[in-house]
Design an enzyme around this catalytic site. Structure first.
Site, short mmCIF file in Angstrom:
data_model
loop_
_atom_site.label_atom_id
_atom_site.label_comp_id
_atom_site.label_asym_id
_atom_site.label_seq_id
_atom_site.Cartn_x
_atom_site.Cartn_y
_atom_site.Cartn_z
N ALA A 18 -3.50 -4.33 -5.66
CA ALA A 18 -2.22 -4.96 -5.32
C ALA A 18 -1.15 -3.91 -5.06
O ALA A 18 -0.30 -4.09 -4.17
CB ALA A 18 -1.78 -5.91 -6.44
N GLY A 21 -1.86 -2.85 -1.64
CA GLY A 21 -1.63 -3.98 -0.73
C GLY A 21 -0.16 -4.29 -0.52
O GLY A 21 0.25 -4.66 0.59
N ASP A 22 0.65 -4.12 -1.55
CA ASP A 22 2.08 -4.35 -1.44
C ASP A 22 2.68 -3.42 -0.38
O ASP A 22 3.44 -3.85 0.49
CB ASP A 22 2.73 -4.12 -2.80
N ALA A 23 2.32 -2.15 -0.46
CA ALA A 23 2.85 -1.17 0.50
C ALA A 23 2.32 -1.43 1.91
O ALA A 23 3.08 -1.36 2.88
CB ALA A 23 2.48 0.24 0.05
N GLU A 26 4.08 -4.59 3.38
CA GLU A 26 5.46 -4.32 3.77
C GLU A 26 5.53 -3.49 5.04
O GLU A 26 6.33 -3.77 5.94
CB GLU A 26 6.23 -3.62 2.64
#
Length: 143
Positions: A18, A21-23, A26
């Protein structure tokens, strides 16, 4: 130091997936917004937030579930069951279980080199969020 799990992303914890995945999400959202033409940064930022906030990612959870293969579904479920931090007051507990699950899936696909699939899913997510925003605008206009 050896990069444990990078060769096999399944070995990484869901929260590590995660984190990546967040980066990735975005950056992909920002790129798609900029591809739409030059606009003031404040406008781009406000629109990006609409897509990357936990509530928006959570909203995409069910949409994604309908199109995932077995392996992707397993990663999504691992991410959903991971113990993450307490949700902020602006998000629900459900959002804060689903959002990291979505991010874990995106991080997994990125680390596996599944960039075409990643593009497909991010496109689906952005379309889902855009449609929901349009529905809300229509409802607000009826008041």
């Amino acid at each position: 130091m050896e990069a444990v799990g990078i060769e096999n992303p399944k070995l990484l914890s869901p929260l590590n997936l995660a984190f990546v995945g967040d980066a990735v999400y975005e950056l992909m959202v920002r790129r798609r917004l900029v591809e739409g033409g030059s606009r003031p940064v404040s406008e781009l930022h406000a629109e990006a937030v609409r897509y990357v906030r936990a509530g928006a990612q959570s909203m995409c959870y069910e949409t994604l579930c309908a199109v995932l293969n077995e392996e992707e579904t397993a990663i999504l479920k691992r991410g959903r069951n991971a113990n993450s931090v307490r949700p902020p007051k602006s998000s629900t507990a459900i959002d804060y279980r689903r959002a990291p699950a979505v991010e874990a899936l995106l991080g997994y696909l990125f680390l596996c080199g599944e960039h075409e699939r990643l593009q497909q899913l991010v496109g689906l997510m952005m379309e889902t969020i855009r449609r929901q925003a349009e529905k809300m605008e229509v409802c607000e206009g009826e008041d």
